[in-house]
Design a protein around this motif. Structure first.
Motif, PDB file in Angstrom:
ATOM      1  N   ASP A 196      17.375 -43.661  -5.416  1.00 31.35           N
ATOM      2  CA  ASP A 196      18.040 -41.921  -5.372  1.00 31.35           C
ATOM      3  C   ASP A 196      17.134 -41.573  -6.405  1.00 31.35           C
ATOM      4  OD1 ASP A 196      18.355 -42.549  -8.378  1.00 31.35           O
ATOM      5  OD2 ASP A 196      20.413 -43.467  -8.285  1.00 31.35           O
ATOM      6  N   GLY A 197      17.435 -39.783  -6.987  1.00 28.45           N
ATOM      7  CA  GLY A 197      17.041 -39.301  -6.872  1.00 28.45           C
ATOM      8  C   GLY A 197      16.064 -38.711  -6.440  1.00 28.45           C
ATOM      9  N   VAL A 198      15.576 -38.717  -5.466  1.00 32.53           N
ATOM     10  CA  VAL A 198      14.011 -38.390  -4.538  1.00 32.53           C
ATOM     11  C   VAL A 198      14.079 -37.239  -4.391  1.00 32.53           C
ATOM     12  CG1 VAL A 198      12.660 -38.861  -2.064  1.00 32.53           C
ATOM     13  CG2 VAL A 198      14.813 -40.782  -4.073  1.00 32.53           C
ATOM     14  N   GLN A 199      13.214 -36.243  -4.567  1.00 28.55           N
ATOM     15  CA  GLN A 199      13.068 -35.045  -4.556  1.00 28.55           C
ATOM     16  C   GLN A 199      11.706 -34.955  -3.854  1.00 28.55           C
ATOM     17  OE1 GLN A 199      15.233 -32.425  -5.603  1.00 28.55           O
ATOM     18  NE2 GLN A 199      16.076 -34.263  -5.951  1.00 28.55           N
ATOM     19  N   ASP A 200      10.876 -35.718  -3.681  1.00 23.09           N
ATOM     20  CA  ASP A 200       9.470 -35.650  -2.467  1.00 23.09           C
ATOM     21  C   ASP A 200       9.357 -36.159  -1.307  1.00 23.09           C
ATOM     22  OD1 ASP A 200       9.072 -34.883  -5.444  1.00 23.09           O
ATOM     23  OD2 ASP A 200       6.554 -33.928  -4.189  1.00 23.09           O
ATOM     24  N   PRO A 201       8.281 -36.078  -0.487  1.00 21.21           N
ATOM     25  CA  PRO A 201       7.968 -34.604   0.445  1.00 21.21           C
ATOM     26  C   PRO A 201       9.470 -33.688   0.211  1.00 21.21           C
ATOM     27  CG  PRO A 201       8.306 -36.119   1.539  1.00 21.21           C
ATOM     28  CD  PRO A 201       8.905 -36.734   0.867  1.00 21.21           C
ATOM     29  N   LYS A 202       8.949 -32.406  -0.060  1.00 22.08           N
ATOM     30  CA  LYS A 202       9.991 -31.502  -0.579  1.00 22.08           C
ATOM     31  C   LYS A 202      10.683 -31.244   0.863  1.00 22.08           C
ATOM     32  CE  LYS A 202       8.936 -30.609  -4.409  1.00 22.08           C
ATOM     33  NZ  LYS A 202       9.579 -31.124  -5.224  1.00 22.08           N
ATOM     34  N   GLY A 203       9.846 -30.732   2.041  1.00 20.56           N
ATOM     35  CA  GLY A 203      11.022 -31.259   3.630  1.00 20.56           C
ATOM     36  C   GLY A 203      11.407 -32.070   3.759  1.00 20.56           C
ATOM     37  N   ILE A 204      12.717 -31.495   3.570  1.00 24.12           N
ATOM     38  CA  ILE A 204      14.245 -32.983   3.494  1.00 24.12           C
ATOM     39  C   ILE A 204      13.245 -33.873   4.824  1.00 24.12           C
ATOM     40  CG2 ILE A 204      16.766 -33.441   4.591  1.00 24.12           C
ATOM     41  CD1 ILE A 204      16.982 -30.738   2.601  1.00 24.12           C
ATOM     42  N   GLU A 205      13.572 -33.400   6.441  1.00 28.34           N
ATOM     43  CA  GLU A 205      13.714 -33.792   7.539  1.00 28.34           C
ATOM     44  C   GLU A 205      12.670 -34.901   7.452  1.00 28.34           C
ATOM     45  OE1 GLU A 205      15.937 -33.801  10.099  1.00 28.34           O
ATOM     46  OE2 GLU A 205      16.523 -33.040   8.991  1.00 28.34           O
ATOM     47  N   GLU A 206      11.274 -34.672   6.544  1.00 28.81           N
ATOM     48  CA  GLU A 206      10.405 -35.711   6.571  1.00 28.81           C
ATOM     49  C   GLU A 206      10.876 -36.703   4.987  1.00 28.81           C
ATOM     50  OE1 GLU A 206       5.275 -36.009   4.574  1.00 28.81           O
ATOM     51  OE2 GLU A 206       6.814 -33.709   4.831  1.00 28.81           O
ATOM     52  N   ARG A 207      11.231 -36.097   4.518  1.00 29.11           N
ATOM     53  CA  ARG A 207      11.732 -37.237   3.000  1.00 29.11           C
ATOM     54  C   ARG A 207      12.745 -37.766   3.656  1.00 29.11           C
ATOM     55  NH1 ARG A 207      14.837 -33.714  -0.534  1.00 29.11           N
ATOM     56  NH2 ARG A 207      13.019 -31.921  -0.503  1.00 29.11           N
ATOM     57  N   ARG A 208      14.070 -37.545   4.133  1.00 30.90           N
ATOM     58  CA  ARG A 208      14.134 -38.442   4.803  1.00 30.90           C
ATOM     59  C   ARG A 208      14.132 -39.692   6.457  1.00 30.90           C
ATOM     60  NH1 ARG A 208      20.342 -36.722   5.011  1.00 30.90           N
ATOM     61  NH2 ARG A 208      20.889 -37.902   6.856  1.00 30.90           N
ATOM     62  N   ARG A 209      12.825 -38.981   7.070  1.00 34.76           N
ATOM     63  CA  ARG A 209      11.754 -40.111   7.874  1.00 34.76           C
ATOM     64  C   ARG A 209      11.390 -40.698   6.265  1.00 34.76           C
ATOM     65  NH1 ARG A 209       7.395 -40.843   8.827  1.00 34.76           N
ATOM     66  NH2 ARG A 209       6.809 -38.334   7.738  1.00 34.76           N
ATOM     67  N   ILE A 210      10.733 -40.582   5.497  1.00 34.45           N
ATOM     68  CA  ILE A 210      10.038 -41.870   4.929  1.00 34.45           C
ATOM     69  C   ILE A 210      11.126 -42.604   3.919  1.00 34.45           C
ATOM     70  CG2 ILE A 210       8.508 -42.397   2.760  1.00 34.45           C
ATOM     71  CD1 ILE A 210       7.981 -39.555   3.291  1.00 34.45           C
ATOM     72  N   LEU A 211      12.847 -42.054   3.412  1.00 34.69           N
ATOM     73  CA  LEU A 211      13.125 -42.867   3.311  1.00 34.69           C
ATOM     74  C   LEU A 211      13.526 -43.757   4.065  1.00 34.69           C
ATOM     75  CD1 LEU A 211      15.330 -40.173   1.121  1.00 34.69           C
ATOM     76  CD2 LEU A 211      14.516 -42.579  -0.156  1.00 34.69           C
ATOM     77  N   GLU A 212      14.116 -43.374   5.389  1.00 29.45           N
ATOM     78  CA  GLU A 212      14.701 -44.242   6.452  1.00 29.45           C
ATOM     79  C   GLU A 212      13.547 -45.324   6.580  1.00 29.45           C
ATOM     80  OE1 GLU A 212      16.129 -45.131  10.552  1.00 29.45           O
ATOM     81  OE2 GLU A 212      15.581 -42.978  10.259  1.00 29.45           O
ATOM     82  N   ASP A 213      12.089 -45.468   6.501  1.00 30.70           N
ATOM     83  CA  ASP A 213      10.451 -45.913   6.203  1.00 30.70           C
ATOM     84  C   ASP A 213      11.210 -47.275   5.346  1.00 30.70           C
ATOM     85  OD1 ASP A 213      10.134 -44.855   9.419  1.00 30.70           O
ATOM     86  OD2 ASP A 213       8.423 -44.114   8.406  1.00 30.70           O
ATOM     87  N   PHE A 214      10.470 -46.417   3.938  1.00 30.43           N
ATOM     88  CA  PHE A 214      10.998 -47.472   2.495  1.00 30.43           C
ATOM     89  C   PHE A 214      12.389 -48.825   2.999  1.00 30.43           C
ATOM     90  CE2 PHE A 214      12.597 -47.114  -1.452  1.00 30.43           C
ATOM     91  CZ  PHE A 214      11.591 -48.401  -2.088  1.00 30.43           C
ATOM     92  N   LEU A 215      12.841 -48.093   2.957  1.00 30.51           N
ATOM     93  CA  LEU A 215      14.061 -48.481   2.829  1.00 30.51           C
ATOM     94  C   LEU A 215      14.226 -49.830   4.084  1.00 30.51           C
ATOM     95  CD1 LEU A 215      17.394 -46.871   2.004  1.00 30.51           C
ATOM     96  CD2 LEU A 215      16.080 -48.362   0.587  1.00 30.51           C
TER      97      LEU A 215
END
Length: 180
Positions: free
Chosen positions: A146-165
């Motif tokens: 949680d607390g993730v603000q980067d990258p600024k673009g929400i779609e890219e952030r969500r994609r990276i969050l999914e890849d990270f998890l």
């Protein structure tokens, strides 16, 4: 003669010192992106976690609140807490995605993701779980960020969050001793 050498030295050193000060104040450009391969006793994919942590000059990780079955890692950038990572070994009857639904709502627009035995990705964090065996007992491992603000673009952030998890869940489970 001494005065001439002193003046010559001052005429060379003065502008060089001024240039160094200007570069130091401006930071030679933007703050750096961090590449974290290990923190709080856990390995990470440096490309993925590094993209989720804000850029800055200094990064600290803290696992003060970790204990067996409850991994905690807080990342602070330039002295401010930014991103929190948590892992929990929980009983098989617990439904973490339901229990933490309000947390995911606060993180913004939660949506299901195909990771492990279930996952939710939100605008500023996510959670994934997988059944495992811990000390000979059937359990579940829950990894959340949680607390993730980067990258600024929400779609890219969500994609990276999914890849990270997706990539971090098996690594975190193994580190905690929770076998699939």
């Amino acid at each position: 003669m001494k005065t001439t050498k002193g003046n010559a030295l001052r005429s060379v050193v003065g502008p060089a010192l001024l240039a160094a000060l200007i570069l130091g104040v401006t930071g030679c450009g933007s703050p750096k992106a961090f590449k974290v391969s290990e923190a709080c006793g856990t390995e990470f994919d440096p490309e993925l976690i590094g993209r989720l942590i804000p850029k800055g000059d200094s990064l600290k990780s803290d696992d003060t609140f970790s204990e067996p079955k409850q991994f905690r890692c807080e990342f602070a950038v330039d002295g401010q807490d930014r991103v929190g990572l948590r892992g929990d070994v929980v009983e098989p009857f617990v439904k973490p995605l339901e229990v933490k639904e309000s947390v995911m709502l606060r993180l913004g627009n939660p949506a299901s993701a195909d990771i492990g035995d279930g996952a939710t990705i939100a605008d500023h964090g996510g959670m994934a779980l997988k059944a495992c065996t811990y000390n000979g007992e059937k359990m579940q491992y829950v990894l959340s960020i949680d607390g993730v603000q980067d990258p600024k673009g929400i779609e890219e952030r969500r994609r990276i969050l999914e890849d990270f998890l997706r990539s971090q869940l098996p690594v975190a489970m193994k580190a905690e001793g929770c076998r699939p």
